[in-house]
Motif scaffolding. Structure first.
Motif, PDB file in Angstrom:
ATOM      1  N   LEU A 235      35.230  34.977  60.225  1.00 26.96           N
ATOM      2  CA  LEU A 235      35.401  33.531  60.225  1.00 26.96           C
ATOM      3  C   LEU A 235      36.713  33.154  59.534  1.00 26.96           C
ATOM      4  CD1 LEU A 235      31.729  32.437  59.442  1.00 26.96           C
ATOM      5  CD2 LEU A 235      32.834  32.712  61.665  1.00 26.96           C
ATOM      6  N   PRO A 236      37.258  31.971  59.816  1.00 28.94           N
ATOM      7  CA  PRO A 236      38.539  31.568  59.207  1.00 28.94           C
ATOM      8  C   PRO A 236      38.508  31.666  57.684  1.00 28.94           C
ATOM      9  CG  PRO A 236      37.932  30.052  60.957  1.00 28.94           C
ATOM     10  CD  PRO A 236      36.749  30.961  60.760  1.00 28.94           C
ATOM     11  N   ARG A 237      39.612  32.175  57.119  1.00 25.84           N
ATOM     12  CA  ARG A 237      39.719  32.351  55.668  1.00 25.84           C
ATOM     13  C   ARG A 237      40.392  31.144  55.027  1.00 25.84           C
ATOM     14  NH1 ARG A 237      42.374  38.158  57.037  1.00 25.84           N
ATOM     15  NH2 ARG A 237      40.487  39.471  56.977  1.00 25.84           N
ATOM     16  N   LYS A 238      39.976  30.830  53.799  1.00 25.38           N
ATOM     17  CA  LYS A 238      40.675  29.763  53.065  1.00 25.38           C
ATOM     18  C   LYS A 238      41.812  30.320  52.227  1.00 25.38           C
ATOM     19  CE  LYS A 238      37.700  29.334  48.962  1.00 25.38           C
ATOM     20  NZ  LYS A 238      36.886  28.366  48.183  1.00 25.38           N
ATOM     21  N   ASN A 239      41.764  31.606  51.909  1.00 28.78           N
ATOM     22  CA  ASN A 239      42.879  32.271  51.239  1.00 28.78           C
ATOM     23  C   ASN A 239      42.718  33.771  51.377  1.00 28.78           C
ATOM     24  OD1 ASN A 239      41.100  33.133  49.005  1.00 28.78           O
ATOM     25  ND2 ASN A 239      41.292  31.031  48.250  1.00 28.78           N
ATOM     26  N   LEU A 240      43.775  34.486  51.088  1.00 35.24           N
ATOM     27  CA  LEU A 240      43.766  35.947  51.203  1.00 35.24           C
ATOM     28  C   LEU A 240      44.663  36.539  50.129  1.00 35.24           C
ATOM     29  CD1 LEU A 240      42.959  38.522  52.817  1.00 35.24           C
ATOM     30  CD2 LEU A 240      45.051  38.176  54.161  1.00 35.24           C
TER      31      LEU A 240
ATOM     32  N   ARG B 142      46.802  42.072  46.818  1.00 33.66           N
ATOM     33  CA  ARG B 142      46.445  43.109  45.835  1.00 33.66           C
ATOM     34  C   ARG B 142      45.668  42.459  44.710  1.00 33.66           C
ATOM     35  NH1 ARG B 142      50.921  46.265  42.375  1.00 33.66           N
ATOM     36  NH2 ARG B 142      50.870  44.277  41.293  1.00 33.66           N
ATOM     37  N   PRO B 143      44.357  42.657  44.665  1.00 28.53           N
ATOM     38  CA  PRO B 143      43.540  43.463  45.575  1.00 28.53           C
ATOM     39  C   PRO B 143      43.326  42.737  46.890  1.00 28.53           C
ATOM     40  CG  PRO B 143      42.127  42.276  44.087  1.00 28.53           C
ATOM     41  CD  PRO B 143      43.535  41.972  43.648  1.00 28.53           C
ATOM     42  N   ALA B 144      42.972  43.486  47.948  1.00 26.04           N
ATOM     43  CA  ALA B 144      42.688  42.864  49.234  1.00 26.04           C
ATOM     44  C   ALA B 144      41.336  42.153  49.127  1.00 26.04           C
ATOM     45  CB  ALA B 144      42.650  43.927  50.334  1.00 26.04           C
ATOM     46  N   ALA B 145      41.367  40.843  49.160  1.00 20.57           N
ATOM     47  CA  ALA B 145      40.153  40.039  49.031  1.00 20.57           C
ATOM     48  C   ALA B 145      40.410  38.662  49.620  1.00 20.57           C
ATOM     49  CB  ALA B 145      39.715  39.922  47.574  1.00 20.57           C
ATOM     50  N   ALA B 146      39.353  38.057  50.170  1.00 19.36           N
ATOM     51  CA  ALA B 146      39.494  36.761  50.832  1.00 19.36           C
ATOM     52  C   ALA B 146      38.512  35.753  50.263  1.00 19.36           C
ATOM     53  CB  ALA B 146      39.263  36.927  52.339  1.00 19.36           C
ATOM     54  N   ASN B 147      38.850  34.482  50.466  1.00 21.10           N
ATOM     55  CA  ASN B 147      37.944  33.369  50.157  1.00 21.10           C
ATOM     56  C   ASN B 147      37.536  33.314  48.683  1.00 21.10           C
ATOM     57  OD1 ASN B 147      37.865  32.602  52.949  1.00 21.10           O
ATOM     58  ND2 ASN B 147      36.433  34.288  53.297  1.00 21.10           N
ATOM     59  N   ILE B 148      38.506  33.529  47.799  1.00 25.10           N
ATOM     60  CA  ILE B 148      38.238  33.486  46.368  1.00 25.10           C
ATOM     61  C   ILE B 148      38.250  32.033  45.893  1.00 25.10           C
ATOM     62  CG2 ILE B 148      39.038  34.228  44.087  1.00 25.10           C
ATOM     63  CD1 ILE B 148      38.032  36.498  45.879  1.00 25.10           C
ATOM     64  N   ASP B 149      37.234  31.640  45.129  1.00 29.66           N
ATOM     65  CA  ASP B 149      37.148  30.274  44.600  1.00 29.66           C
ATOM     66  C   ASP B 149      37.894  30.117  43.284  1.00 29.66           C
ATOM     67  OD1 ASP B 149      35.420  29.225  46.639  1.00 29.66           O
ATOM     68  OD2 ASP B 149      33.752  30.301  45.710  1.00 29.66           O
ATOM     69  N   GLN B 150      37.749  31.115  42.394  1.00 29.41           N
ATOM     70  CA  GLN B 150      38.360  30.980  41.070  1.00 29.41           C
ATOM     71  C   GLN B 150      38.789  32.340  40.540  1.00 29.41           C
ATOM     72  OE1 GLN B 150      35.276  28.877  38.986  1.00 29.41           O
ATOM     73  NE2 GLN B 150      33.919  30.645  38.840  1.00 29.41           N
ATOM     74  N   LEU B 151      39.806  32.298  39.679  1.00 28.31           N
ATOM     75  CA  LEU B 151      40.371  33.505  39.098  1.00 28.31           C
ATOM     76  C   LEU B 151      40.213  33.454  37.586  1.00 28.31           C
ATOM     77  CD1 LEU B 151      42.118  36.105  39.629  1.00 28.31           C
ATOM     78  CD2 LEU B 151      44.109  34.678  39.113  1.00 28.31           C
TER      79      LEU B 151
ATOM     80  N   GLY C 134      45.285  28.018  46.319  1.00 22.50           N
ATOM     81  CA  GLY C 134      44.133  27.126  46.255  1.00 22.50           C
ATOM     82  C   GLY C 134      42.976  27.699  45.466  1.00 22.50           C
ATOM     83  N   ILE C 135      43.270  28.591  44.524  1.00 22.06           N
ATOM     84  CA  ILE C 135      42.257  29.211  43.670  1.00 22.06           C
ATOM     85  C   ILE C 135      42.345  28.584  42.282  1.00 22.06           C
ATOM     86  CG2 ILE C 135      41.514  31.390  42.609  1.00 22.06           C
ATOM     87  CD1 ILE C 135      42.850  32.839  44.981  1.00 22.06           C
ATOM     88  N   GLU C 136      41.202  28.240  41.696  1.00 22.35           N
ATOM     89  CA  GLU C 136      41.223  27.643  40.358  1.00 22.35           C
ATOM     90  C   GLU C 136      41.433  28.729  39.304  1.00 22.35           C
ATOM     91  OE1 GLU C 136      38.555  25.015  37.208  1.00 22.35           O
ATOM     92  OE2 GLU C 136      37.667  25.662  39.106  1.00 22.35           O
TER      93      GLU C 136
END
Length: 291
Positions: free
Chosen positions: A62-67, A70-79, A106-108
């Protein structure tokens, strides 16, 4: 049967997917992904289809909101940007750069001071002053201080942990999810640099969301930013009066709206000095963008 799910882990062409029913299903990616130049990534929201025999088929990403690369990861909400209150010494510049990278995606960003059981009040005060414009956390994986607040922040979110090695990221995850038993690193007495313990990106389901521990030292690359884009990564700047000149770098320009924030305490001296270093780097990159 077609189902929606969250991709937790990938090994080769096989992927562990957490379905909406709470079941983890091993799925095999369809060959068309490679032809289309798509790679299923941890954090992807996916569609799988159960087969009469064998593994389920991973049919759609499905469409990703972010990518993240490093590391390879998608749809992260917060860091959660984790630094240590003792050793290794806090790397404030790393925190600032990770904040910029997160905001651009767009990650908090949430700065975290871990090992506060080993800290004196001066370190805590400095940390809170540097990042007063952000949601922050004071934590101790050893005493579990701040753990309840951490639980509240990660509940229902996809959360990534990042920072230097040996700041206690895996220890925090073990405290949050005791059944994980993640290996934790030791600190080299000679170099005071942590030995990497996390080897791959994997989402760990937790409280209606998931958490991701990143491998070792992590720094996300950011594209070349224009001055207004860099400004947008500093929430402190949003409280400034408009600068006299468009594109003001807030360094030596007259009638700058940002520099007065130093005198009223809205912007710390350390944050500003590191900002100047970063802004000059971007200025050089912009100057040579077509070389």
């Amino acid at each position: 049967m077609t189902e929606y799910g969250l991709l937790l882990k990938g090994v080769g062409s096989f992927y562990e997917v957490l379905t909406e029913s709470g079941e983890t299903v091993t799925s095999k990616a369809r060959g068309a992904f490679r032809r289309e130049g798509l790679t299923p990534t941890v954090g992807d929201r996916v569609v799988i289809e159960r087969q009469a025999q064998g593994y389920a088929q991973l049919k759609e990403i499905l469409p990703r909101k972010n990518l993240l690369v490093r590391p390879a990861a998608a749809n992260i909400d917060q860091l959660l940007i984790v630094i240590s209150a003792s050793v290794p010494a806090p790397d404030w510049m790393l925190v600032d750069r990770l904040i910029i990278a997160a905001k651009r995606l767009g990650i908090e960003p949430i700065p975290v001071l871990n090992k506060i059981d080993t800290a004196d009040d001066a370190v805590k005060t400095l940390f809170l002053n540097e990042y007063a414009a952000f949601t922050t956390l004071l934590l101790s994986a050893e005493t579990h201080e701040g753990l309840e607040r951490l639980h509240g922040l990660v509940k229902g979110k996809v959360t990534c942990l990042a920072g230097q090695s040996a700041v206690g990221k895996s220890s925090l995850l073990n405290a949050l999810i005791p059944e994980l038993h993640l290996p934790t690193g030791t600190l080299s007495e000679k170099t005071e640099r942590g030995r990497h313990t996390t080897r791959h990106a994997e989402l760990l389901p937790y409280a209606g969301g998931a958490v991701l521990d990143t491998p070792g030292f992590s720094l996300f690359e950011t594209d070349l930013l224009e001055q207004n884009e860099l400004d947008a990564c500093y929430p402190e700047f949003q409280q400034a009066f408009p600068c006299r000149f468009p594109g003001c770098m807030h360094v030596s320009e007259p009638d700058c709206g940002v520099k007065p924030l130093l005198s009223d305490g809205t912007l710390s001296k350390g944050r500003y000095e590191r900002y100047v270093e970063i802004a000059k780097e971007y200025q050089i990159r912009r100057k040579h963008r077509y070389d």
